[in-house]
Design a protein around this motif. Sequence first.
Motif, PDB file in Angstrom:
ATOM      1  N   GLU A   1       1.307   1.675  -5.453  1.00  0.00           N
ATOM      2  CA  GLU A   1       1.619   3.013  -4.942  1.00  0.00           C
ATOM      3  C   GLU A   1       2.619   2.966  -3.795  1.00  0.00           C
ATOM      4  O   GLU A   1       3.496   3.825  -3.678  1.00  0.00           O
ATOM      5  CB  GLU A   1       0.348   3.731  -4.464  1.00  0.00           C
ATOM      6  CG  GLU A   1      -0.684   3.935  -5.546  1.00  0.00           C
ATOM      7  CD  GLU A   1      -1.774   2.889  -5.491  1.00  0.00           C
ATOM      8  OE1 GLU A   1      -2.938   3.232  -5.746  1.00  0.00           O
ATOM      9  OE2 GLU A   1      -1.461   1.722  -5.183  1.00  0.00           O
TER      10      GLU A   1
ATOM     11  N   GLU B   1       2.201   9.946  10.359  1.00  0.00           N
ATOM     12  CA  GLU B   1       2.536  10.225   8.964  1.00  0.00           C
ATOM     13  C   GLU B   1       2.272   9.016   8.072  1.00  0.00           C
ATOM     14  O   GLU B   1       1.791   9.154   6.949  1.00  0.00           O
ATOM     15  CB  GLU B   1       4.001  10.651   8.857  1.00  0.00           C
ATOM     16  CG  GLU B   1       4.373  11.165   7.483  1.00  0.00           C
ATOM     17  CD  GLU B   1       5.735  11.823   7.428  1.00  0.00           C
ATOM     18  OE1 GLU B   1       6.302  11.925   6.308  1.00  0.00           O
ATOM     19  OE2 GLU B   1       6.249  12.226   8.488  1.00  0.00           O
TER      20      GLU B   1
ATOM     21  N   GLU C   1      -1.471   8.740   7.405  1.00  0.00           N
ATOM     22  CA  GLU C   1      -1.891   9.712   6.401  1.00  0.00           C
ATOM     23  C   GLU C   1      -1.473   9.270   5.001  1.00  0.00           C
ATOM     24  O   GLU C   1      -2.185   9.500   4.019  1.00  0.00           O
ATOM     25  CB  GLU C   1      -1.295  11.084   6.728  1.00  0.00           C
ATOM     26  CG  GLU C   1      -1.859  11.727   7.992  1.00  0.00           C
ATOM     27  CD  GLU C   1      -3.333  12.042   7.878  1.00  0.00           C
ATOM     28  OE1 GLU C   1      -3.818  12.254   6.743  1.00  0.00           O
ATOM     29  OE2 GLU C   1      -4.022  12.066   8.919  1.00  0.00           O
ATOM     30  N   PHE C   2      -0.321   8.642   4.911  1.00  0.00           N
ATOM     31  CA  PHE C   2       0.165   8.154   3.619  1.00  0.00           C
ATOM     32  C   PHE C   2      -0.809   7.134   3.024  1.00  0.00           C
ATOM     33  O   PHE C   2      -1.212   7.236   1.853  1.00  0.00           O
ATOM     34  CB  PHE C   2       1.551   7.535   3.808  1.00  0.00           C
ATOM     35  CG  PHE C   2       2.028   6.710   2.647  1.00  0.00           C
ATOM     36  CD1 PHE C   2       2.417   7.298   1.451  1.00  0.00           C
ATOM     37  CD2 PHE C   2       2.098   5.320   2.749  1.00  0.00           C
ATOM     38  CE1 PHE C   2       2.856   6.530   0.376  1.00  0.00           C
ATOM     39  CE2 PHE C   2       2.540   4.551   1.686  1.00  0.00           C
ATOM     40  CZ  PHE C   2       2.915   5.152   0.497  1.00  0.00           C
ATOM     41  N   TYR C   3      -1.218   6.161   3.827  1.00  0.00           N
ATOM     42  CA  TYR C   3      -2.142   5.138   3.332  1.00  0.00           C
ATOM     43  C   TYR C   3      -3.519   5.728   3.037  1.00  0.00           C
ATOM     44  O   TYR C   3      -4.159   5.372   2.037  1.00  0.00           O
ATOM     45  CB  TYR C   3      -2.264   3.993   4.339  1.00  0.00           C
ATOM     46  CG  TYR C   3      -1.144   2.989   4.268  1.00  0.00           C
ATOM     47  CD1 TYR C   3      -1.064   2.096   3.207  1.00  0.00           C
ATOM     48  CD2 TYR C   3      -0.166   2.933   5.252  1.00  0.00           C
ATOM     49  CE1 TYR C   3      -0.040   1.165   3.137  1.00  0.00           C
ATOM     50  CE2 TYR C   3       0.872   2.010   5.193  1.00  0.00           C
ATOM     51  CZ  TYR C   3       0.935   1.134   4.128  1.00  0.00           C
ATOM     52  OH  TYR C   3       1.963   0.221   4.063  1.00  0.00           O
TER      53      TYR C   3
ATOM     54  N   GLY D   1      -4.127   8.680   2.067  1.00  0.00           N
ATOM     55  CA  GLY D   1      -4.004   9.406   0.816  1.00  0.00           C
ATOM     56  C   GLY D   1      -4.155   8.494  -0.384  1.00  0.00           C
ATOM     57  O   GLY D   1      -4.793   8.862  -1.390  1.00  0.00           O
ATOM     58  N   ILE D   2      -3.578   7.306  -0.326  1.00  0.00           N
ATOM     59  CA  ILE D   2      -3.730   6.327  -1.407  1.00  0.00           C
ATOM     60  C   ILE D   2      -5.194   5.940  -1.576  1.00  0.00           C
ATOM     61  O   ILE D   2      -5.719   5.874  -2.701  1.00  0.00           O
ATOM     62  CB  ILE D   2      -2.880   5.065  -1.110  1.00  0.00           C
ATOM     63  CG1 ILE D   2      -1.385   5.393  -1.173  1.00  0.00           C
ATOM     64  CG2 ILE D   2      -3.226   3.947  -2.096  1.00  0.00           C
ATOM     65  CD1 ILE D   2      -0.493   4.235  -0.777  1.00  0.00           C
TER      66      ILE D   2
ATOM     67  N   ARG E   1      -7.884   7.656  -0.724  1.00  0.00           N
ATOM     68  CA  ARG E   1      -8.649   8.776  -1.281  1.00  0.00           C
ATOM     69  C   ARG E   1      -8.426   8.901  -2.793  1.00  0.00           C
ATOM     70  O   ARG E   1      -9.373   9.113  -3.566  1.00  0.00           O
ATOM     71  CB  ARG E   1      -8.256  10.082  -0.577  1.00  0.00           C
ATOM     72  CG  ARG E   1      -8.847  10.233   0.817  1.00  0.00           C
ATOM     73  CD  ARG E   1      -8.692  11.663   1.312  1.00  0.00           C
ATOM     74  NE  ARG E   1      -7.278  12.060   1.409  1.00  0.00           N
ATOM     75  CZ  ARG E   1      -6.533  11.890   2.501  1.00  0.00           C
ATOM     76  NH1 ARG E   1      -7.077  11.331   3.588  1.00  0.00           N
ATOM     77  NH2 ARG E   1      -5.280  12.283   2.528  1.00  0.00           N
ATOM     78  N   SER E   2      -7.165   8.748  -3.213  1.00  0.00           N
ATOM     79  CA  SER E   2      -6.859   8.848  -4.648  1.00  0.00           C
ATOM     80  C   SER E   2      -7.572   7.768  -5.434  1.00  0.00           C
ATOM     81  O   SER E   2      -8.083   8.008  -6.539  1.00  0.00           O
ATOM     82  CB  SER E   2      -5.349   8.752  -4.863  1.00  0.00           C
ATOM     83  OG  SER E   2      -4.676   9.847  -4.286  1.00  0.00           O
TER      84      SER E   2
ATOM     85  N   SER F   1      -5.978   6.952  -9.354  1.00  0.00           N
ATOM     86  CA  SER F   1      -4.895   5.973  -9.253  1.00  0.00           C
ATOM     87  C   SER F   1      -5.238   4.717 -10.022  1.00  0.00           C
ATOM     88  O   SER F   1      -6.333   4.159  -9.871  1.00  0.00           O
ATOM     89  CB  SER F   1      -4.640   5.624  -7.770  1.00  0.00           C
ATOM     90  OG  SER F   1      -3.705   4.577  -7.652  1.00  0.00           O
TER      91      SER F   1
ATOM     92  N   ASP G   1     -11.455   4.547   6.344  1.00  0.00           N
ATOM     93  CA  ASP G   1     -10.141   4.699   5.706  1.00  0.00           C
ATOM     94  C   ASP G   1      -9.031   4.557   6.738  1.00  0.00           C
ATOM     95  O   ASP G   1      -7.982   3.963   6.455  1.00  0.00           O
ATOM     96  CB  ASP G   1     -10.041   6.073   5.031  1.00  0.00           C
ATOM     97  CG  ASP G   1     -10.923   6.177   3.794  1.00  0.00           C
ATOM     98  OD1 ASP G   1     -11.570   5.163   3.450  1.00  0.00           O
ATOM     99  OD2 ASP G   1     -10.946   7.258   3.183  1.00  0.00           O
TER     100      ASP G   1
END
Length: 541
Positions: free
Chosen positions: A213, A257, A260-262, A264-265, A267-268, A274, A297
Amino acid sequence: MSSVLLSSLPAVPEWVRELPTPAIIALAAVGVPFLAIFLNVIRQLVIPRGKNQPPLVFHYIPWFGSAAYYGEDPYKFFFECREKYGDVFSFILLGRSITVALGPKGNNLSLGGKVSQVSAEEAYTHLTTPVFGKGVVYDCPNDMLMQQKKFIKHGLTTEALQSYAPLMYSETEQFFKNELRLTSGSSPKTFEVFRKMSELIILTASRTLQGKEVRQALNSRFAKLFHDLDGGFIPLNFMFTNLPLPANRRRDKAQKEMSEFYMGIIRSRREGESDHEHDMISALQGCEYRNGVPLTDRDIAHMMIAILMAGQHTSSATSSWTLLHLAHRQDIADALYEEQVAKFGNPDGTFRDVTYEDTKELPLMDACIRETLRMHAPIHSIYRKVLSDIPVPSSLSAPSESTNYVIPAGDFILAAPGVSAMDPRVWEEPSTWNPHRWLDEKGVAAAAKESYSGATAEQVDYGFGQVSKGTESPYQPFGAGRHRCVGEQFAYLQLSVVISYIIRNFTLKLGTPEFPQTNYRTMIVLPLKGTTTFTPRKRAI
């Protein structure tokens, strides 16, 4: 009493009283600094230093100290001061008292020090925490950091490294063909090698350790975030915490930011949205500290940022320096190509793929990387905050002293393993890049390697598994002691795969008449304007 004291002061000369106010201010602006410098010089020349204190490097400007002398060329500073003061000396750096301890025993004094005596956390947290994030690396107790390093090792197993090799090779191939548009039929192209290696290293790391990702998200936005986050690693931030600079505001925004990006991965993946491979994120998910507290997380996100930033700098610098030296030494580049032919060559002139096991059977490749790390240690100075007084062994004190030095609590102690690695008292022609020194089984290099990571080296478990202590080796490319890098094997694999592809497919030539100088004004030791011309080989595969 105050009137008596005031009356005893010399009267202000009449001519000064008659000066206009702006002139008086200008006079004070010149006079006060001059007086401060004068008193600072007199203090150093007249007032004897404490009997147990290491000698102090002479400096003119108070508070500023030796900042310019040290900052312009740290190794020149270290060697010249060693010649004058010995292996242990102190200097003033922007108001801080720094004691330098050189040589293998000097390195051991801080890198092998007890957590009750020296602290990396207190030395670096104000620099690293705004970049990496809260709760990880130097923003937690040392015991927690040691457990975090153990968690990271879960993503660096032999099986994982075996799976990473073909992914790295594929990314390297695609980078040269698609990004640089260099194929067997291309004309030669010249690049600033560090810039291109930085791009390639982050691609190979993201495709392997970071995860699919992250690799898919490598676009201009990610590049800007990385650039802004990296902007927080400036020497000024090491000395002063959270200065209100535009670069620091961009750093803080990027950190939020990127976190939050990591997350988000993560959580997916948890929600089953994913499809991913075994990477570092999956290795960290589910990890718990010894007290039963799991990694959150956000902890994982911050650890992933730390892994990305730390590995990116060192591997980019080392790969760049290696390629520059190979471009400068055609004889060694030719021998390295012949090693590739002998190990991987097929009868039809093609090459088979590189595996993890293969990289351990390339003696000249290994020697080239080790020699580069010897001459160009990515970090020239390693700091520790002194928590309790450190007695300096008599072997490190000046021979003329009847008592040993003591480094007081509150000061900083500095180790410079690069000095030992470039010491003419240890190495023959230390300023010459000579990979062949590592092929001599009875030479100094072999002995240094053995003391650093060999079978006879002292083994210690600091909390993340058995590791060679290595604090008294004159060669410490990945640190030593409890803060030794756990990504050492990954770095060797990454460098070996990348350089294997390049040397198979291109001949190299320096883009400048002289070998590039070193830039010491960055946190990582980098080549200054080092360019290289890549010419595709006729039978490139």
